[in-house]
Write a protein that holds these residues in place. Sequence first.
Motif, mmCIF file in Angstrom:
data_model
loop_
_atom_site.group_PDB
_atom_site.id
_atom_site.type_symbol
_atom_site.label_atom_id
_atom_site.label_comp_id
_atom_site.label_asym_id
_atom_site.label_seq_id
_atom_site.Cartn_x
_atom_site.Cartn_y
_atom_site.Cartn_z
ATOM 1 N N ASP A 163 0.861 -1.197 0.000
ATOM 2 C CA ASP A 163 0.000 0.000 0.000
ATOM 3 C C ASP A 163 0.894 1.243 0.000
ATOM 4 O OD1 ASP A 163 -1.820 2.014 0.438
ATOM 5 O OD2 ASP A 163 -2.776 1.062 2.170
ATOM 6 N N ILE A 164 1.194 1.765 -1.191
ATOM 7 C CA ILE A 164 2.122 2.885 -1.336
ATOM 8 C C ILE A 164 1.546 4.167 -0.740
ATOM 9 C CG2 ILE A 164 3.288 4.340 -3.039
ATOM 10 C CD1 ILE A 164 4.116 1.802 -4.315
ATOM 11 N N GLU A 165 0.257 4.364 -0.875
ATOM 12 C CA GLU A 165 -0.383 5.575 -0.343
ATOM 13 C C GLU A 165 -0.242 5.626 1.174
ATOM 14 O OE1 GLU A 165 -4.855 7.299 -0.058
ATOM 15 O OE2 GLU A 165 -4.270 6.505 -2.031
ATOM 16 N N SER A 166 -0.531 4.513 1.869
ATOM 17 C CA SER A 166 -0.385 4.452 3.328
ATOM 18 C C SER A 166 1.080 4.568 3.719
ATOM 19 C CB SER A 166 -0.964 3.148 3.878
ATOM 20 O OG SER A 166 -2.353 3.110 3.695
ATOM 21 N N PHE A 167 1.951 3.923 2.924
ATOM 22 C CA PHE A 167 3.387 4.011 3.205
ATOM 23 C C PHE A 167 3.841 5.472 3.180
ATOM 24 C CE2 PHE A 167 7.647 4.523 1.438
ATOM 25 C CZ PHE A 167 8.407 3.887 2.414
ATOM 26 N N ASN A 168 3.443 6.207 2.162
ATOM 27 C CA ASN A 168 3.833 7.617 2.050
ATOM 28 C C ASN A 168 3.253 8.445 3.199
ATOM 29 O OD1 ASN A 168 5.379 7.242 -0.242
ATOM 30 N ND2 ASN A 168 3.658 7.603 -1.633
ATOM 31 N N LYS A 169 2.007 8.169 3.536
ATOM 32 C CA LYS A 169 1.346 8.910 4.620
ATOM 33 C C LYS A 169 2.075 8.699 5.950
ATOM 34 C CE LYS A 169 -2.839 8.697 7.395
ATOM 35 N NZ LYS A 169 -4.047 7.945 7.649
ATOM 36 N N TRP A 170 2.343 7.421 6.312
ATOM 37 C CA TRP A 170 2.989 7.119 7.601
ATOM 38 C C TRP A 170 4.455 7.577 7.600
ATOM 39 C CZ3 TRP A 170 -0.740 6.882 10.622
ATOM 40 C CH2 TRP A 170 -1.891 6.120 10.394
ATOM 41 N N SER A 171 5.122 7.469 6.476
ATOM 42 C CA SER A 171 6.519 7.921 6.382
ATOM 43 C C SER A 171 6.617 9.430 6.580
ATOM 44 C CB SER A 171 7.115 7.541 5.016
ATOM 45 O OG SER A 171 7.188 6.145 4.881
ATOM 46 N N GLU A 172 5.687 10.141 5.946
ATOM 47 C CA GLU A 172 5.682 11.600 6.102
ATOM 48 C C GLU A 172 5.424 11.997 7.563
ATOM 49 O OE1 GLU A 172 3.195 15.496 4.556
ATOM 50 O OE2 GLU A 172 3.011 13.615 3.437
ATOM 51 N N GLU A 173 4.489 11.305 8.192
ATOM 52 C CA GLU A 173 4.187 11.603 9.596
ATOM 53 C C GLU A 173 5.395 11.304 10.488
ATOM 54 O OE1 GLU A 173 0.774 10.577 12.908
ATOM 55 O OE2 GLU A 173 0.247 10.407 10.776
ATOM 56 N N LEU A 174 6.096 10.192 10.203
ATOM 57 C CA LEU A 174 7.299 9.841 10.963
ATOM 58 C C LEU A 174 8.390 10.893 10.754
ATOM 59 C CD1 LEU A 174 8.859 7.844 12.761
ATOM 60 C CD2 LEU A 174 9.494 6.597 10.685
ATOM 61 N N ASN A 175 8.581 11.323 9.541
ATOM 62 C CA ASN A 175 9.592 12.354 9.260
ATOM 63 C C ASN A 175 9.246 13.668 9.953
ATOM 64 O OD1 ASN A 175 11.215 10.704 7.712
ATOM 65 N ND2 ASN A 175 10.156 11.214 5.793
ATOM 66 N N ASN A 176 7.973 14.030 9.949
ATOM 67 C CA ASN A 176 7.547 15.258 10.640
ATOM 68 C C ASN A 176 7.794 15.166 12.138
ATOM 69 O OD1 ASN A 176 6.713 16.412 8.255
ATOM 70 N ND2 ASN A 176 4.563 15.823 8.509
ATOM 71 N N LEU A 177 7.526 13.999 12.691
ATOM 72 C CA LEU A 177 7.751 13.796 14.127
ATOM 73 C C LEU A 177 9.237 13.908 14.454
ATOM 74 C CD1 LEU A 177 6.507 13.089 16.891
ATOM 75 C CD2 LEU A 177 6.786 10.677 16.303
ATOM 76 N N ARG A 178 10.070 13.308 13.636
ATOM 77 C CA ARG A 178 11.528 13.381 13.853
ATOM 78 C C ARG A 178 12.045 14.813 13.693
ATOM 79 N NH1 ARG A 178 13.244 7.789 10.793
ATOM 80 N NH2 ARG A 178 12.961 6.438 12.615
ATOM 81 N N GLU A 179 11.509 15.540 12.735
ATOM 82 C CA GLU A 179 11.908 16.934 12.507
ATOM 83 C C GLU A 179 11.480 17.839 13.653
ATOM 84 O OE1 GLU A 179 13.783 18.463 10.091
ATOM 85 O OE2 GLU A 179 14.275 16.409 9.481
ATOM 86 N N SER A 180 10.319 17.565 14.219
ATOM 87 C CA SER A 180 9.810 18.416 15.308
ATOM 88 C C SER A 180 10.679 18.313 16.563
ATOM 89 C CB SER A 180 8.366 18.056 15.646
ATOM 90 O OG SER A 180 8.295 16.777 16.259
ATOM 91 N N LYS A 181 11.375 17.232 16.731
ATOM 92 C CA LYS A 181 12.266 17.062 17.895
ATOM 93 C C LYS A 181 13.514 17.928 17.755
ATOM 94 C CE LYS A 181 13.848 15.177 21.655
ATOM 95 N NZ LYS A 181 13.383 15.569 22.934
ATOM 96 N N LYS A 182 13.950 18.134 16.499
ATOM 97 C CA LYS A 182 15.159 18.929 16.264
ATOM 98 C C LYS A 182 14.835 20.359 16.451
ATOM 99 C CE LYS A 182 16.908 15.653 12.892
ATOM 100 N NZ LYS A 182 17.258 15.402 11.524
#
Length: 181
Positions: free
Chosen positions: A162-181
């Motif tokens: 499921d590429i759409e879900s993969f992109n959605k969850w990956s983006e959310e994970l990247n945003n979470l990691r960025e917010s910590k910095k």
Amino acid sequence: MSLSPGKKRIFIKWYLENFDTDKREMVWLLEYVMKRDYLLNHIHFVFEAHLCPRSIIISNNKKEKRPFRFYKDHVVTTDVDKAFHDIRLNPEETLYVEIVFDGVRQSYEYAEVLEDNPYLPEDYYLQNEDYVLLENIIDDSTRHSKINYLKNKIDQALDLGDIESFNKWSEELNNLRESKK
């Protein structure tokens, strides 16, 4: 935990033999209590007795301006006679006692009779820095749990193709990691 009157008596006797008190009335009060099991059954040795509705604090610290304090509800007195009369007239009422002397926190004798203070708030000994530290721990734990949750969602999306879900969850994970910095 209820301690026997005998243990409490032994402690009071030990205290009177090893420490000087400024007022002889304090010695008389302790001797009066020590000789009466019905009173000892209602006495509990605690730390921070000033938080209790009915308590006595005895200090042999020479710097202490008030070596004796009796608390009843919201009234405080340094008059030992008033405490004595209250104890004598209300023997069934619970009385919390704190005895302050050099090395009290390391005293085996005091530890033998020490009980939990039921009026002590759970966070009484915490400082402002402790609250900040606790909040950081909770935030880090929550963030770590969210990262694990997102990684599991990404793995599921990959397993399902499921590429759409993969992109959605990956983006959310990247945003979470960025917010910590």
